[in-house]
Design a protein around this motif. Structure first.
Motif, PDB file in Angstrom:
ATOM      1  N   ASP A  73       0.859  -1.187   0.000  1.00 57.79           N
ATOM      2  CA  ASP A  73       0.000   0.000   0.000  1.00 57.79           C
ATOM      3  C   ASP A  73       0.894   1.235   0.000  1.00 57.79           C
ATOM      4  O   ASP A  73       1.758   1.383   0.868  1.00 57.79           O
ATOM      5  CB  ASP A  73      -0.894   0.027   1.245  1.00 57.79           C
ATOM      6  N   ASP A 132     -12.067   4.175  -5.821  1.00 55.89           N
ATOM      7  CA  ASP A 132     -12.242   3.356  -7.039  1.00 55.89           C
ATOM      8  C   ASP A 132     -11.763   4.048  -8.303  1.00 55.89           C
ATOM      9  O   ASP A 132     -11.841   3.470  -9.384  1.00 55.89           O
ATOM     10  CB  ASP A 132     -13.698   2.902  -7.262  1.00 55.89           C
ATOM     11  N   VAL A 191      -7.860   3.516  -3.090  1.00 57.48           N
ATOM     12  CA  VAL A 191      -8.618   2.715  -2.125  1.00 57.48           C
ATOM     13  C   VAL A 191      -8.944   3.476  -0.848  1.00 57.48           C
ATOM     14  O   VAL A 191      -9.796   3.055  -0.063  1.00 57.48           O
ATOM     15  CB  VAL A 191      -7.890   1.389  -1.776  1.00 57.48           C
TER      16      VAL A 191
END
Length: 199
Positions: A23, A37, A50
């Motif tokens: 991440d 999204d 995200v």
């Protein structure tokens, strides 16, 4: 779908490993315009937003993406070229870029061009990949770290691009040196033509 025209660079503010994924938390001027999204290209890699929080946003890169790109080499503080997906009601200023990085290349030479800079990149020579359209052609398009560029002096596994001062200053080309690893996306039209010849 992208055009390879970089909007700006984002700065990596945090990196967190989650099993085989990473991440990345980044900061840029258009964070407040992003939505969960949404697709954003990072050094040419299409990643999904995200999380948005505190003036930053988070995207996740999976193992396949990390294996094919330079994202796994990023460190906190690094600059990443970013481009939001293309609006279909405007001009295509670069070329059709999918955000699907094919492989990485290494910078093997830099030369001053009296104001601009020539960068030469080398990637692994692979006849099978070349048969499938993974190559460059003179005056053709290539995407390097998300930047749409015109190829000059291609060989079977190298090519050169000319970077004007504006691109140098407004993308992470300003940090590329001999030995730097960059992401490559070869021209999708060349891949389709190569595939058609095999049918």
């Amino acid at each position: 779908m992208f055009s390879g025209i970089i909007e700006e660079f984002a700065t990596v503010v945090a990196i967190k490993k989650d099993r085989e994924n990473i991440d990345f938390t980044l900061k840029c001027s258009f964070v407040d315009e992003l939505k969960i999204d949404q697709s954003v290209a990072h050094n040419g890699v299409c990643l999904t937003v995200v999380k948005i929080e505190g003036g930053t946003y988070v995207v996740t890169a999976m193992k396949e993406t990390l294996d094919r790109s330079n994202l796994g080499l990023l460190k906190v503080g690094d600059k990443v070229n970013v481009e939001r997906s293309m609006l279909m009601n405007g001009r295509l200023d670069g070329h059709i870029v999918q955000g699907h990085v094919d492989e990485t290349a290494k910078c093997i030479d830099m030369k001053d061009a009296d104001g601009s800079t020539y960068f030469t990149f080398e990637y692994p020579e692979d006849r099978e990949m070349a048969k499938n359209g993974y190559f460059t052609v003179d005056k053709g398009s290539v995407c390097v770290n998300g930047v749409s560029l015109t190829v000059c002096n291609p060989t079977s596994n190298t090519f050169t691009v000319a970077i004007i001062p504006y691109t140098f200053e407004h993308t992470n080309f300003c940090d590329i040196k001999i030995g730097s690893v960059v992401n490559l996306e070869f021209d999708i039209l060349g891949k389709y033509i190569a595939r058609l010849q095999q049918i």
